[in-house]
Design a protein around this motif. Structure first.
Motif, PDB file in Angstrom:
ATOM      1  N   UNK A   1       3.126  -5.737   2.335  1.00  0.00           N
ATOM      2  CA  UNK A   1       1.846  -6.384   2.589  1.00  0.00           C
ATOM      3  C   UNK A   1       1.611  -6.694   4.065  1.00  0.00           C
ATOM      4  N   UNK A   2       2.685  -7.013   4.786  1.00  0.00           N
ATOM      5  CA  UNK A   2       2.540  -7.374   6.198  1.00  0.00           C
ATOM      6  C   UNK A   2       2.973  -6.253   7.132  1.00  0.00           C
ATOM      7  N   UNK A   3       3.296  -5.094   6.578  1.00  0.00           N
ATOM      8  CA  UNK A   3       3.716  -3.972   7.408  1.00  0.00           C
ATOM      9  C   UNK A   3       5.154  -4.037   7.864  1.00  0.00           C
TER      10      UNK A   3
ATOM     11  N   UNK B   1      -0.258  -0.323   8.646  1.00  0.00           N
ATOM     12  CA  UNK B   1      -1.283  -1.132   7.966  1.00  0.00           C
ATOM     13  C   UNK B   1      -1.841  -2.139   8.960  1.00  0.00           C
ATOM     14  N   UNK B   2      -3.133  -2.262   9.030  1.00  0.00           N
ATOM     15  CA  UNK B   2      -3.787  -3.217   9.900  1.00  0.00           C
ATOM     16  C   UNK B   2      -4.605  -4.153   9.017  1.00  0.00           C
TER      17      UNK B   2
ATOM     18  N   UNK C   1       0.829  -1.199   0.000  1.00  0.00           N
ATOM     19  CA  UNK C   1       0.000   0.000   0.000  1.00  0.00           C
ATOM     20  C   UNK C   1       0.861   1.246   0.000  1.00  0.00           C
ATOM     21  N   UNK C   2       0.274   2.329  -0.442  1.00  0.00           N
ATOM     22  CA  UNK C   2       1.028   3.573  -0.453  1.00  0.00           C
ATOM     23  C   UNK C   2       0.141   4.786  -0.266  1.00  0.00           C
TER      24      UNK C   2
ATOM     25  N   UNK D   1      -8.450  -4.252   7.634  1.00  0.00           N
ATOM     26  CA  UNK D   1      -8.404  -3.814   6.226  1.00  0.00           C
ATOM     27  C   UNK D   1      -8.229  -2.299   6.157  1.00  0.00           C
ATOM     28  N   UNK D   2      -7.241  -1.802   6.871  1.00  0.00           N
ATOM     29  CA  UNK D   2      -7.059  -0.357   6.960  1.00  0.00           C
ATOM     30  C   UNK D   2      -5.597   0.019   6.805  1.00  0.00           C
TER      31      UNK D   2
END
Length: 127
Positions: free
Chosen positions: A53-55, A72-73, A34-35, A77-78
């Motif tokens: 993907x896993x932070x 990222x959680x 994510x970005x 889904x956040x």
């Protein structure tokens, strides 16, 4: 497929803080890098930060390094962006984005890397 909705933008004084959130729908969110990107009036969209993907890995633009924190959680889904020590030059529309490709190393950092985008949230920092 994933749909992204940002929230948390607003008006803040210079030196203040804001926390942006990005709610995602889609069963495969947990596998996505994510970005966050931003676009100021009259300027091109620019990279802010990315997370694996896993932070476990993150990467920041030099302009925000040490002031912003991406997290990222997957259970919720956040995606989040904690922004501290805000400056007027941080004023922009902020977008979250998702990349469905698997990254064993490195992180995506250009607009072309991301296939899914939110609608954006406005952040305005007053001087």
């Amino acid at each position: 497929q994933v749909q992204l909705v940002e929230s948390g933008g607003g008006l803040v004084q210079g030196g203040g803080s804001l926390r942006l959130s990005c709610a995602a729908s889609g069963r495969t969110f947990g596998t996505y890098a994510m970005g966050w990107f931003r676009q100021a009036p009259g300027k091109e969209r620019e990279f802010v930060a990315a997370i694996s993907w896993n932070g476990g890995r993150s990467y920041y633009a030099d302009s925000v390094k040490g002031r912003f924190d991406i997290s990222k959680d997957n259970a919720k889904s956040a995606l989040y962006l904690q922004m501290n020590s805000l400056k007027p030059e941080d004023t922009a529309v902020y977008y979250c984005a998702a990349d469905s490709r698997i990254y064993r190393t490195g992180l995506p950092s250009t607009s072309r890397d991301f296939g899914y985008w939110g609608q954006g949230t406005q952040v305005t920092v007053s001087s």
